[in-house]
Write an enzyme that holds these catalytic residues in place. Structure first.
Site, PDB file in Angstrom:
ATOM      1  N   ASP A 118       0.860  -1.170   0.000  1.00  0.00           N
ATOM      2  CA  ASP A 118       0.000   0.000   0.000  1.00  0.00           C
ATOM      3  C   ASP A 118       0.905   1.232   0.000  1.00  0.00           C
ATOM      4  O   ASP A 118       1.776   1.368   0.862  1.00  0.00           O
ATOM      5  CB  ASP A 118      -0.875  -0.021   1.267  1.00  0.00           C
ATOM      6  N   ASP A 220      -2.945   4.616  -2.398  1.00  0.00           N
ATOM      7  CA  ASP A 220      -3.994   5.196  -1.582  1.00  0.00           C
ATOM      8  C   ASP A 220      -4.400   6.573  -2.120  1.00  0.00           C
ATOM      9  O   ASP A 220      -3.536   7.418  -2.389  1.00  0.00           O
ATOM     10  CB  ASP A 220      -3.446   5.340  -0.145  1.00  0.00           C
ATOM     11  N   HIS A 336     -11.208  -2.937   3.253  1.00  0.00           N
ATOM     12  CA  HIS A 336     -11.088  -2.614   4.675  1.00  0.00           C
ATOM     13  C   HIS A 336     -11.851  -1.345   5.059  1.00  0.00           C
ATOM     14  O   HIS A 336     -11.897  -0.995   6.237  1.00  0.00           O
ATOM     15  CB  HIS A 336      -9.612  -2.446   5.025  1.00  0.00           C
TER      16      HIS A 336
HETATM   17  O1  TEU Z   1      -9.372   5.641   1.866  1.00  0.00           O
HETATM   18  C1  TEU Z   1      -9.777   6.803   1.219  1.00  0.00           C
HETATM   19  C2  TEU Z   1     -11.039   7.333   1.632  1.00  0.00           C
HETATM   20  O2  TEU Z   1     -11.479   8.289   1.035  1.00  0.00           O
HETATM   21  C3  TEU Z   1     -11.750   6.667   2.750  1.00  0.00           C
HETATM   22  O3  TEU Z   1     -11.286   7.199   3.927  1.00  0.00           O
HETATM   23  C4  TEU Z   1     -13.183   6.829   2.616  1.00  0.00           C
HETATM   24  O4  TEU Z   1     -13.548   8.169   2.576  1.00  0.00           O
HETATM   25  C5  TEU Z   1     -13.874   6.207   3.759  1.00  0.00           C
HETATM   26  O5  TEU Z   1     -13.257   5.000   4.083  1.00  0.00           O
HETATM   27  C6  TEU Z   1     -15.261   5.919   3.406  1.00  0.00           C
HETATM   28  O6  TEU Z   1     -15.829   5.374   4.498  1.00  0.00           O
HETATM   29  C7  TEU Z   1      -8.015   5.395   1.963  1.00  0.00           C
HETATM   30  C8  TEU Z   1      -7.794   4.157   2.801  1.00  0.00           C
HETATM   31  O7  TEU Z   1      -8.328   3.058   2.129  1.00  0.00           O
HETATM   32  C9  TEU Z   1      -8.370   4.368   4.145  1.00  0.00           C
HETATM   33  O8  TEU Z   1      -8.310   3.236   4.955  1.00  0.00           O
HETATM   34  C10 TEU Z   1      -7.613   5.507   4.781  1.00  0.00           C
HETATM   35  O9  TEU Z   1      -8.192   5.843   6.005  1.00  0.00           O
HETATM   36  C11 TEU Z   1      -7.601   6.754   3.898  1.00  0.00           C
HETATM   37  O10 TEU Z   1      -7.312   6.467   2.544  1.00  0.00           O
HETATM   38  C12 TEU Z   1      -6.536   7.700   4.359  1.00  0.00           C
HETATM   39  O11 TEU Z   1      -5.272   7.177   4.091  1.00  0.00           O
END
Ligand code: TEU
Ligand code: CA
Length: 561
Positions: A118, A220, A336
């Site tokens: 990631d 990400d 996740h």
């Molecule tokens: O997720 C991007 C993201 O936009 C999410 O936070 C989304 O808005 C949210 O999960 C919706 O419920 C990525 C990763 O997958 C996430 O786990 C991280 O928290 C986020 O980026 C920040 O790095």
């Protein structure tokens, strides 16, 4: 399973080869996402770790996956479970050591499984030495690695942006008195991608990992790196594709790595910009149209709408057409950040196994690279939490605070969280009926789902008609048949409320997929499906699409047409 090319881990395919109709290894492989804290704990501290993953590689090899998307294992204060990185070249001690990581790469490779790391470079942790230096000294060269302004933006001005986890995206830094920009938690300051030195640092770090033998990166929120906060631009900024091409040139050009761009803003129109091979940017997009279309306009994921199958099918059909021959898509029901597939789209109760298999069939036989989120292959369900103190996720806890302050009733928030909190996907992997589901010999960091005594790997695998074996068959089928990987998609019965049906065609091959996505019997209508009688490619049983034929709840099959 296809035998791998003798010269390397994967059948090699140059970009020119892909354009000429050749194939990249990640087009026939299926990905499996591991959320390390919740997968397998080797030392009894209640937190999954890298040695735990190594211990399960044979299990993953039996499933037949081609690569693991490994959620972050880097050094991190774990405010956002590792998506807040304080050192990109170190392993978080709770997950193991760099030697463990090297062993994971080697041992996975020995089983023809690639490790996809990631890559979280939209932001760092506020504990990253870059940010510490940046906030300590305005003159530091690291100051410009981040995004600052002297005053908070005026309310309603373009820069007045809200963070994804709630509240303003500008946070006052007490050390310098200025405001820094963060699209996620305040402990996740955004990097300034307009700075070429920062970009070169990221490229060097990527090369360092690739040289270790990893097989690629899941990137990400990569659609956010071209942001221009002062202009109010967050996603899909004007320089985004320039940065991606530059990154490709600096890191990926001479390698056979896979790159998966998480892009919540991607549209059918702009997705080919990320993933068309001749543009030399990313291998594929990972987009969420099929998810966000069922979120509330105002309260978003916290007030989910029920699934409307004709609408959902139409979204898949649009994306299948948009990328066919132009780019490449990811196929997934969960990850996740999302609820469990059976809980959201299927049936957690009586038809849990049937609906898990039905969902898998519908997804895996489309064009794109399918992803299995850990536990999906045994049909794991949502956490079932009923109290806020059971949750661990920063997003859930932040919004609980914010929405209650806004007057949302606690019961309403908890109902939304029960349906859509990210923790639904983060309860420990259920390996067996042993205490703590065989995940740990200690106390798990987040509660195990209460259904583990009858829903676990051991139990599912003992059943020759279980969910795991169904995923095995789907993965093997994809490797075997080019029509699954590259055939033209045509939606059938688009308005049918329950039947998810489509055809795939490549040359003279025609594959018909029919799935009943409901708890009721469904009857094949008199028009709209080619009439075929044959054997289901997955189970070998005789099937027919003659008008009037009844399909049981969550029946699913794939047959030559
Ligand atoms: O997720 C991007 C993201 O936009 C999410 O936070 C989304 O808005 C949210 O999960 C919706 O419920 C990525 C990763 O997958 C996430 O786990 C991280 O928290 C986020 O980026 C920040 O790095
Ligand atoms: Ca551990």
């Amino acid at each position: 399973m296809t035998v791998m090319a003798a010269t390397g881990l994967y059948p090699t395919a140059s970009l020119a080869g892909i354009a000429a109709g050749g194939e990249a290894w990640w087009q026939s492989a299926v990905g499996y996402q591991i959320y390390p804290a919740s997968f397998a704990d080797s030392n009894g501290d209640g937190i999954g770790d890298i040695p735990g993953i190594i211990g399960k590689l044979d299990y993953l090899a039996e499933l037949g996956i081609g690569f693991i998307w490994l959620s972050p294992v880097y050094a991190s204060p774990m405010v956002d479970n590792g998506y807040d990185i304080s050192d990109y070249r170190a392993i978080n001690p709770i997950f193991g050591t760099m030697a463990d990581m090297d062993r994971l790469i080697t041992q996975a490779r020995a089983r023809n499984i690639g490790i996809v790391m990631d890559l979280v470079v939209n932001h760092t942790s506020d504990q990253h030495p870059w940010f510490r230096a940046a906030r300590a000294d305005r003159q530091s060269p690291y100051r410009d690695y981040y995004i600052w302004r002297e005053q908070p933006p005026a309310k309603g001005s373009p820069a007045d942006i809200e963070a994804s986890f709630g509240g303003s995206a500008w946070r006052r830094d007490p050390q310098s008195g200025d405001y820094y920009f963060h699209l996620f938690a305040p402990q996740q300051p955004d990097l300034n991608w307009t700075n070429p030195v920062l970009r070169a640092e990221v490229h060097a770090m990527m090369n360092w990992w690739l040289d270790k033998g990893i097989s690629g990166f899941r990137m990400d929120v990569i659609d956010l790196i071209g942001k221009q906060p002062e202009a109010g631009i967050v996603a899909d900024g004007p320089e985004l594709h320039h940065y991606l091409r530059e990154m490709h040139e600096a890191t990926l050009a001479e390698r056979d790595a896979v790159t998966v761009g998480e892009a919540w803003s991607a549209t059918p129109a702009n997705a080919p910009l990320y993933s068309a091979p001749e543009r030399r940017e990313l291998s594929m997009v990972f987009q969420f149209d099929h998810i966000t279309q069922f979120w509330d306009e105002k309260l978003g994921k916290w007030k989910p709408k029920s699934i409307d199958w004709p609408k959902l099918k139409a979204t898949f059909a649009t994306w299948q057409a948009a990328l066919h021959g132009k780019g490449w898509n990811s196929l997934f029901w969960g990850n996740h950040d999302l609820p469990r597939a059976v809980s959201r789209y299927g049936d957690e109760g009586e038809y849990r196994v049937a609906s898990a298999k039905a969902l898998a069939t519908a997804l895996h036989l489309m064009e794109g690279t399918p992803y299995i989120y850990q536990g999906e292959e045994i049909g794991m369900t949502n956490a079932g939490f009923t109290r806020i103190d059971q949750y661990r996720d920063v997003e859930t806890l932040d919004f609980h605070r914010i929405q209650l302050a806004d007057g949302v009733a606690e019961a309403d928030f908890l109902a939304g969280a029960r349906a859509n909190s990210r923790d639904n996907a983060r309860t420990p992997m259920q390996w067996s009926a042993a205490p703590a589901a065989g995940f740990t010999s200690g106390t798990p960091w987040i509660a195990v789902n209460a259904n583990f005594p009858h829903l676990n790997v051991e139990q599912d695998r003992a059943d020759p008609t279980g969910v795991f074996q169904h995923y095995q068959s789907l993965i093997a089928l994809r490797r075997e048949h080019a029509v699954i990987r590259h055939g033209q998609f045509r939606a059938l019965l688009p308005d049918h409320p329950a039947l998810f049906a489509y055809e795939r065609k490549l040359g003279s091959e025609c594959l018909l997929v029919v799935v009943n996505m409901s708890r009721q019997d469904a009857v094949i209508p008199s028009a709209g499906l080619p009439t075929v009688q044959g054997r289901d490619l997955l189970t070998g049983r005789a099937v027919s699409t003659k008008a009037g034929t009844t399909l049981e709840p969550y029946a699913a099959f794939a047959v030559w047409c």
